[in-house]
Design a protein around this motif. Sequence first.
Motif, short mmCIF file in Angstrom:
data_model
loop_
_atom_site.label_atom_id
_atom_site.label_comp_id
_atom_site.label_asym_id
_atom_site.label_seq_id
_atom_site.Cartn_x
_atom_site.Cartn_y
_atom_site.Cartn_z
N THR A 158 0.84 -1.20 0.00
CA THR A 158 0.00 0.00 0.00
C THR A 158 0.87 1.25 0.00
OG1 THR A 158 -1.81 -1.19 1.05
CG2 THR A 158 -1.83 1.22 1.25
N ARG A 159 1.98 1.22 0.74
CA ARG A 159 2.94 2.33 0.74
C ARG A 159 3.54 2.49 -0.66
NH1 ARG A 159 5.62 0.63 4.64
NH2 ARG A 159 4.85 2.06 6.21
N GLU A 160 3.87 1.37 -1.30
CA GLU A 160 4.41 1.40 -2.65
C GLU A 160 3.40 2.00 -3.62
OE1 GLU A 160 6.33 -1.71 -5.90
OE2 GLU A 160 5.99 -2.38 -3.85
N ALA A 161 2.14 1.62 -3.46
CA ALA A 161 1.08 2.19 -4.31
C ALA A 161 0.98 3.69 -4.09
CB ALA A 161 -0.25 1.50 -4.02
N ALA A 162 1.07 4.13 -2.84
CA ALA A 162 1.02 5.56 -2.53
C ALA A 162 2.18 6.29 -3.20
CB ALA A 162 1.02 5.79 -1.03
N GLU A 177 0.97 7.84 -16.32
CA GLU A 177 1.54 6.52 -16.06
C GLU A 177 1.06 5.83 -14.78
OE1 GLU A 177 3.36 4.95 -18.36
OE2 GLU A 177 3.13 6.76 -19.55
N GLU A 178 0.11 6.37 -14.07
CA GLU A 178 -0.32 5.76 -12.82
C GLU A 178 -0.81 4.33 -13.02
OE1 GLU A 178 -3.92 6.44 -9.81
OE2 GLU A 178 -2.51 8.11 -9.87
N GLY A 179 -1.61 4.11 -14.04
CA GLY A 179 -2.16 2.77 -14.27
C GLY A 179 -1.09 1.72 -14.46
N ALA A 180 -0.10 2.03 -15.27
CA ALA A 180 0.98 1.08 -15.53
C ALA A 180 1.79 0.81 -14.28
CB ALA A 180 1.89 1.61 -16.64
N LEU A 181 2.04 1.84 -13.50
CA LEU A 181 2.81 1.67 -12.27
C LEU A 181 2.08 0.79 -11.26
CD1 LEU A 181 4.12 5.30 -11.72
CD2 LEU A 181 5.52 3.30 -12.21
N GLU A 186 -1.87 -4.82 -8.13
CA GLU A 186 -3.29 -5.19 -8.09
C GLU A 186 -3.48 -6.40 -7.18
OE1 GLU A 186 -7.02 -4.32 -8.76
OE2 GLU A 186 -5.54 -3.31 -9.99
N GLY A 187 -4.39 -6.29 -6.23
CA GLY A 187 -4.68 -7.37 -5.31
C GLY A 187 -3.75 -7.44 -4.10
N LYS A 188 -2.65 -6.67 -4.14
CA LYS A 188 -1.69 -6.68 -3.03
C LYS A 188 -1.79 -5.43 -2.18
CE LYS A 188 1.66 -9.01 -5.96
NZ LYS A 188 2.90 -8.82 -6.70
N ALA A 189 -2.30 -4.34 -2.77
CA ALA A 189 -2.31 -3.05 -2.10
C ALA A 189 -3.73 -2.52 -1.98
CB ALA A 189 -1.45 -2.04 -2.87
N ASP A 190 -3.95 -1.76 -0.95
CA ASP A 190 -5.23 -1.08 -0.74
C ASP A 190 -5.14 0.28 -1.43
OD1 ASP A 190 -7.43 0.31 0.17
OD2 ASP A 190 -7.22 -0.36 2.25
N PHE A 191 -5.65 0.35 -2.66
CA PHE A 191 -5.52 1.57 -3.45
C PHE A 191 -6.30 2.74 -2.85
CE2 PHE A 191 -4.70 -1.47 -7.12
CZ PHE A 191 -3.33 -1.31 -7.05
N ALA A 215 -6.76 3.31 0.39
CA ALA A 215 -5.92 3.81 1.48
C ALA A 215 -4.73 4.58 0.92
CB ALA A 215 -5.46 2.67 2.38
N ALA A 216 -4.13 4.07 -0.15
CA ALA A 216 -2.99 4.76 -0.77
C ALA A 216 -3.40 6.13 -1.29
CB ALA A 216 -2.41 3.90 -1.89
N ALA A 217 -4.57 6.22 -1.90
CA ALA A 217 -5.06 7.51 -2.42
C ALA A 217 -5.32 8.50 -1.28
CB ALA A 217 -6.32 7.30 -3.25
N ARG A 218 -5.86 8.01 -0.17
CA ARG A 218 -6.06 8.89 0.99
C ARG A 218 -4.72 9.39 1.53
NH1 ARG A 218 -9.88 4.91 2.19
NH2 ARG A 218 -8.50 3.97 3.74
N TYR A 219 -3.74 8.51 1.55
CA TYR A 219 -2.39 8.86 1.99
C TYR A 219 -1.82 9.99 1.12
CZ TYR A 219 1.13 6.66 5.06
OH TYR A 219 1.98 6.35 6.07
N VAL A 220 -1.96 9.82 -0.19
CA VAL A 220 -1.45 10.83 -1.12
C VAL A 220 -2.16 12.16 -0.90
CG1 VAL A 220 -1.27 11.47 -3.56
CG2 VAL A 220 -0.65 9.16 -2.82
N ALA A 221 -3.45 12.13 -0.70
CA ALA A 221 -4.20 13.37 -0.46
C ALA A 221 -3.67 14.08 0.79
CB ALA A 221 -5.70 13.07 -0.31
#
Length: 136
Positions: free
Chosen positions: A11-15, A28-32, A37-42, A44-50
Amino acid sequence: MSGKSFSRSATREAAMCMLFAWSLGGQEEGALLEELEGKADFEAAARYVARIVEKLDDIDAAISRQAKGWRLGRLARVDLSVLRLAVYEMVYEDLPAAVAINEAVELAKRYGGDESPVFINGVLSAYNRAREAGEA
């Protein structure tokens, strides 16, 4: 989120990937994120980025004080994204500095250039020393 348990590191990596894409204007967000997919809580990552973006001026000022001789605009976007995430976690999430630095170095090894891990470690270690001394 369903009852699925997600890795905090993923999830940190996704953030970090989202933050990197944000710094490039959303490219490039989608490719990154595809391999997370399936490993991270996207969500939660988006809230972190905000939350990071809300505190960006303070975070960038902290990084600038420690990245001696480097203007933020000259830093590799990946390195800057990793630094922003780690400083945020150290200050606003109360993540122990050793954990934040280690996670940041691992992200730098995965996404950054050859010198990124050493650079990230140096900047964050200097920031942590300044923080502990009440100078950050």
